[in-house]
Design a protein around this motif. Structure first.
Motif, PDB file in Angstrom:
ATOM      1  N   ILE A   1      -0.885   4.960 -16.358  1.00 20.70           N
ATOM      2  CA  ILE A   1      -0.955   3.733 -15.661  1.00 20.70           C
ATOM      3  C   ILE A   1      -0.156   4.006 -14.333  1.00 20.70           C
ATOM      4  CG2 ILE A   1       0.118   1.242 -15.374  1.00 20.70           C
ATOM      5  CD1 ILE A   1      -0.208   1.287 -18.336  1.00 20.70           C
ATOM      6  N   ALA A   2       0.900   4.745 -14.616  1.00 25.46           N
ATOM      7  CA  ALA A   2       1.750   5.384 -13.271  1.00 25.46           C
ATOM      8  C   ALA A   2       0.960   6.158 -12.482  1.00 25.46           C
ATOM      9  CB  ALA A   2       2.918   5.960 -13.755  1.00 25.46           C
ATOM     10  N   THR A   3       0.156   6.780 -12.781  1.00 24.02           N
ATOM     11  CA  THR A   3      -0.748   7.907 -12.040  1.00 24.02           C
ATOM     12  C   THR A   3      -1.757   6.886 -11.527  1.00 24.02           C
ATOM     13  OG1 THR A   3      -0.326   9.502 -13.499  1.00 24.02           O
ATOM     14  CG2 THR A   3      -2.217   9.751 -12.047  1.00 24.02           C
ATOM     15  N   GLN A   4      -2.260   6.100 -11.869  1.00 25.03           N
ATOM     16  CA  GLN A   4      -3.338   5.133 -11.481  1.00 25.03           C
ATOM     17  C   GLN A   4      -2.650   4.472 -10.279  1.00 25.03           C
ATOM     18  OE1 GLN A   4      -5.027   2.924 -14.751  1.00 25.03           O
ATOM     19  NE2 GLN A   4      -6.863   4.101 -14.706  1.00 25.03           N
ATOM     20  N   LEU A   5      -1.373   3.617 -10.470  1.00 21.59           N
ATOM     21  CA  LEU A   5      -0.776   3.040  -9.398  1.00 21.59           C
ATOM     22  C   LEU A   5      -0.425   3.948  -8.243  1.00 21.59           C
ATOM     23  CD1 LEU A   5       1.579   1.032 -11.892  1.00 21.59           C
ATOM     24  CD2 LEU A   5      -0.503   0.296 -10.600  1.00 21.59           C
ATOM     25  N   GLU A   6      -0.080   5.129  -8.400  1.00 22.39           N
ATOM     26  CA  GLU A   6       0.408   6.061  -7.326  1.00 22.39           C
ATOM     27  C   GLU A   6      -1.011   6.261  -6.628  1.00 22.39           C
ATOM     28  OE1 GLU A   6       2.070  10.418  -6.501  1.00 22.39           O
ATOM     29  OE2 GLU A   6       1.037  10.189  -8.297  1.00 22.39           O
ATOM     30  N   ASP A   7      -2.244   6.264  -7.116  1.00 19.02           N
ATOM     31  CA  ASP A   7      -3.656   6.510  -6.236  1.00 19.02           C
ATOM     32  C   ASP A   7      -3.650   4.944  -5.704  1.00 19.02           C
ATOM     33  OD1 ASP A   7      -3.784   9.075  -7.188  1.00 19.02           O
ATOM     34  OD2 ASP A   7      -5.208   8.135  -8.987  1.00 19.02           O
ATOM     35  N   CYS A   8      -3.555   3.870  -6.105  1.00 21.25           N
ATOM     36  CA  CYS A   8      -3.503   2.787  -5.503  1.00 21.25           C
ATOM     37  C   CYS A   8      -2.684   2.574  -4.403  1.00 21.25           C
ATOM     38  CB  CYS A   8      -3.610   1.670  -6.443  1.00 21.25           C
ATOM     39  SG  CYS A   8      -4.652   1.516  -7.622  1.00 21.25           S
ATOM     40  N   LEU A   9      -1.297   3.066  -4.516  1.00 22.94           N
ATOM     41  CA  LEU A   9      -0.434   3.005  -3.481  1.00 22.94           C
ATOM     42  C   LEU A   9      -0.449   3.962  -2.085  1.00 22.94           C
ATOM     43  CD1 LEU A   9       2.150   1.336  -3.118  1.00 22.94           C
ATOM     44  CD2 LEU A   9       3.409   3.271  -3.821  1.00 22.94           C
ATOM     45  N   ARG A  10      -1.386   4.803  -2.410  1.00 22.19           N
ATOM     46  CA  ARG A  10      -1.716   5.761  -1.258  1.00 22.19           C
ATOM     47  C   ARG A  10      -2.839   5.182  -0.324  1.00 22.19           C
ATOM     48  NH1 ARG A  10      -2.563  11.679  -4.099  1.00 22.19           N
ATOM     49  NH2 ARG A  10      -0.427  11.796  -4.891  1.00 22.19           N
ATOM     50  N   LEU A  11      -3.269   4.010  -0.422  1.00 25.01           N
ATOM     51  CA  LEU A  11      -4.202   3.386   0.378  1.00 25.01           C
ATOM     52  C   LEU A  11      -3.605   2.958   1.422  1.00 25.01           C
ATOM     53  CD1 LEU A  11      -6.294   1.156  -1.947  1.00 25.01           C
ATOM     54  CD2 LEU A  11      -7.075   3.285  -1.014  1.00 25.01           C
ATOM     55  N   SER A  12      -4.152   2.847   2.685  1.00 33.06           N
ATOM     56  CA  SER A  12      -3.429   2.838   4.033  1.00 33.06           C
ATOM     57  C   SER A  12      -2.773   1.286   4.295  1.00 33.06           C
ATOM     58  CB  SER A  12      -4.077   2.994   5.019  1.00 33.06           C
ATOM     59  OG  SER A  12      -5.393   2.467   5.456  1.00 33.06           O
ATOM     60  N   GLU A  13      -3.656   0.246   3.823  1.00 34.50           N
ATOM     61  CA  GLU A  13      -3.511  -1.152   4.147  1.00 34.50           C
ATOM     62  C   GLU A  13      -2.703  -1.775   2.937  1.00 34.50           C
ATOM     63  OE1 GLU A  13      -6.405  -3.283   6.183  1.00 34.50           O
ATOM     64  OE2 GLU A  13      -7.015  -1.516   7.423  1.00 34.50           O
ATOM     65  N   ALA A  14      -1.573  -2.559   3.210  1.00 33.86           N
ATOM     66  CA  ALA A  14      -1.166  -3.284   2.102  1.00 33.86           C
ATOM     67  C   ALA A  14      -2.032  -4.139   1.235  1.00 33.86           C
ATOM     68  CB  ALA A  14       0.191  -4.137   2.338  1.00 33.86           C
ATOM     69  N   GLU A  15      -2.929  -4.784   2.030  1.00 28.86           N
ATOM     70  CA  GLU A  15      -3.819  -5.637   1.363  1.00 28.86           C
ATOM     71  C   GLU A  15      -4.948  -4.723   0.601  1.00 28.86           C
ATOM     72  OE1 GLU A  15      -7.774  -8.118   3.001  1.00 28.86           O
ATOM     73  OE2 GLU A  15      -5.725  -8.796   3.758  1.00 28.86           O
ATOM     74  N   ASN A  16      -5.347  -3.485   0.915  1.00 28.52           N
ATOM     75  CA  ASN A  16      -6.166  -2.776   0.126  1.00 28.52           C
ATOM     76  C   ASN A  16      -5.305  -2.430  -1.351  1.00 28.52           C
ATOM     77  OD1 ASN A  16      -8.041  -3.050   1.698  1.00 28.52           O
ATOM     78  ND2 ASN A  16      -7.579  -1.061   2.879  1.00 28.52           N
ATOM     79  N   ARG A  17      -3.926  -2.065  -1.051  1.00 28.90           N
ATOM     80  CA  ARG A  17      -3.397  -1.863  -2.254  1.00 28.90           C
ATOM     81  C   ARG A  17      -3.367  -2.861  -3.296  1.00 28.90           C
ATOM     82  NH1 ARG A  17       1.314  -0.224   1.645  1.00 28.90           N
ATOM     83  NH2 ARG A  17       0.542   1.255   2.558  1.00 28.90           N
ATOM     84  N   VAL A  18      -3.098  -4.114  -2.915  1.00 29.10           N
ATOM     85  CA  VAL A  18      -3.010  -5.229  -3.665  1.00 29.10           C
ATOM     86  C   VAL A  18      -4.374  -5.260  -4.523  1.00 29.10           C
ATOM     87  CG1 VAL A  18      -3.000  -7.781  -3.939  1.00 29.10           C
ATOM     88  CG2 VAL A  18      -1.310  -6.490  -2.454  1.00 29.10           C
ATOM     89  N   PHE A  19      -5.528  -5.276  -3.832  1.00 28.18           N
ATOM     90  CA  PHE A  19      -6.721  -5.258  -4.410  1.00 28.18           C
ATOM     91  C   PHE A  19      -6.939  -4.212  -5.230  1.00 28.18           C
ATOM     92  CE2 PHE A  19      -7.272  -8.676  -1.192  1.00 28.18           C
ATOM     93  CZ  PHE A  19      -7.541  -9.666  -1.791  1.00 28.18           C
ATOM     94  N   ALA A  20      -6.413  -3.265  -4.908  1.00 33.19           N
ATOM     95  CA  ALA A  20      -6.649  -2.008  -5.763  1.00 33.19           C
ATOM     96  C   ALA A  20      -6.220  -2.124  -7.004  1.00 33.19           C
ATOM     97  CB  ALA A  20      -6.521  -0.486  -5.152  1.00 33.19           C
ATOM     98  N   ILE A  21      -5.033  -2.540  -7.098  1.00 37.08           N
ATOM     99  CA  ILE A  21      -4.106  -2.676  -8.188  1.00 37.08           C
ATOM    100  C   ILE A  21      -4.695  -3.876  -9.202  1.00 37.08           C
ATOM    101  CG2 ILE A  21      -1.940  -3.414  -9.126  1.00 37.08           C
ATOM    102  CD1 ILE A  21      -0.672  -1.905  -6.834  1.00 37.08           C
ATOM    103  N   LYS A  22      -5.164  -5.082  -8.244  1.00 31.40           N
ATOM    104  CA  LYS A  22      -5.735  -6.004  -9.062  1.00 31.40           C
ATOM    105  C   LYS A  22      -6.959  -5.448  -9.701  1.00 31.40           C
ATOM    106  CE  LYS A  22      -7.740 -10.531  -8.793  1.00 31.40           C
ATOM    107  NZ  LYS A  22      -8.652 -11.360  -7.785  1.00 31.40           N
ATOM    108  N   THR A  23      -7.844  -4.765  -9.195  1.00 31.85           N
ATOM    109  CA  THR A  23      -9.010  -4.336  -9.848  1.00 31.85           C
ATOM    110  C   THR A  23      -8.649  -3.416 -11.045  1.00 31.85           C
ATOM    111  OG1 THR A  23     -10.476  -4.239  -7.638  1.00 31.85           O
ATOM    112  CG2 THR A  23     -10.890  -2.629  -9.285  1.00 31.85           C
ATOM    113  N   MET A  24      -7.775  -2.688 -10.994  1.00 31.97           N
ATOM    114  CA  MET A  24      -7.086  -1.865 -11.859  1.00 31.97           C
ATOM    115  C   MET A  24      -6.621  -2.837 -13.083  1.00 31.97           C
ATOM    116  SD  MET A  24      -4.099   0.764 -12.358  1.00 31.97           S
ATOM    117  CE  MET A  24      -2.978  -0.628 -13.147  1.00 31.97           C
TER     118      MET A  24
END
Length: 152
Positions: free
Chosen positions: A89-112
């Motif tokens: 989970i932590a590794t997947q979250l790290e990948d999501c956090l690398r996205l440039s825009e905050a909104e993209n991070r939120v939606f990537a984590i929501k998708t996960m």
């Protein structure tokens, strides 16, 4: 085609294009191409090589520690991601956090979180188990950004 498959395909295409550009630049500029891709070619980057890996490891360890905590966000993420290890989970979250825009991070984590929830057993949930995944993802991004700043 699923969203995950499309993302992986897009990422693969980007990687191939980047590799082709690198190859063309090396052919065109020779060793001078290194200056196009590295800010500190002549610096002490080789001596500091392990520091970047250490920072990445510290971040994953910090997120894993957070996920083990009693924080309501951590508890909710664990519930949503049953069947996955905290390290995964932590590794997947790290990948999501690398996205440039905050909104993209939120939606990537929501998708996960949605994908994790859909992989779980199809048991019936009571109203106590219902969680707004977008709200959870937003709070999780806030927590992860704090952890990321501390681990740097």
């Amino acid at each position: 085609m699923s969203i995950d498959t499309q993302k992986r395909l897009d990422k693969f295409i980007e990687s191939v294009e980047a590799a082709q550009k690198l190859q063309n630049d090396i052919v065109r500029y020779g060793l001078e191409a290194a200056y196009l891709y590295a800010e500190d070619v002549d610096g002490d980057w080789l001596e500091r090589w392990d520091e970047d890996e250490l920072t990445q490891t510290n971040f994953v360890e910090s997120v894993t520690t957070f996920l083990e905590s009693d924080d309501w966000v951590a508890v909710s993420v664990r519930k949503q991601s049953q069947g996955k290890s905290l390290q995964e989970i932590a590794t997947q979250l790290e990948d999501c956090l690398r996205l440039s825009e905050a909104e993209n991070r939120v939606f990537a984590i929501k998708t996960m979180l949605v994908e994790s929830a859909s992989c779980r057993n199809n048991r019936s949930f009571g109203s106590d188990d219902t969680v707004d995944l977008l709200d959870l993802a937003e709070h999780l991004v806030q927590r992860l950004e704090i952890i990321f700043q501390i681990s740097r």
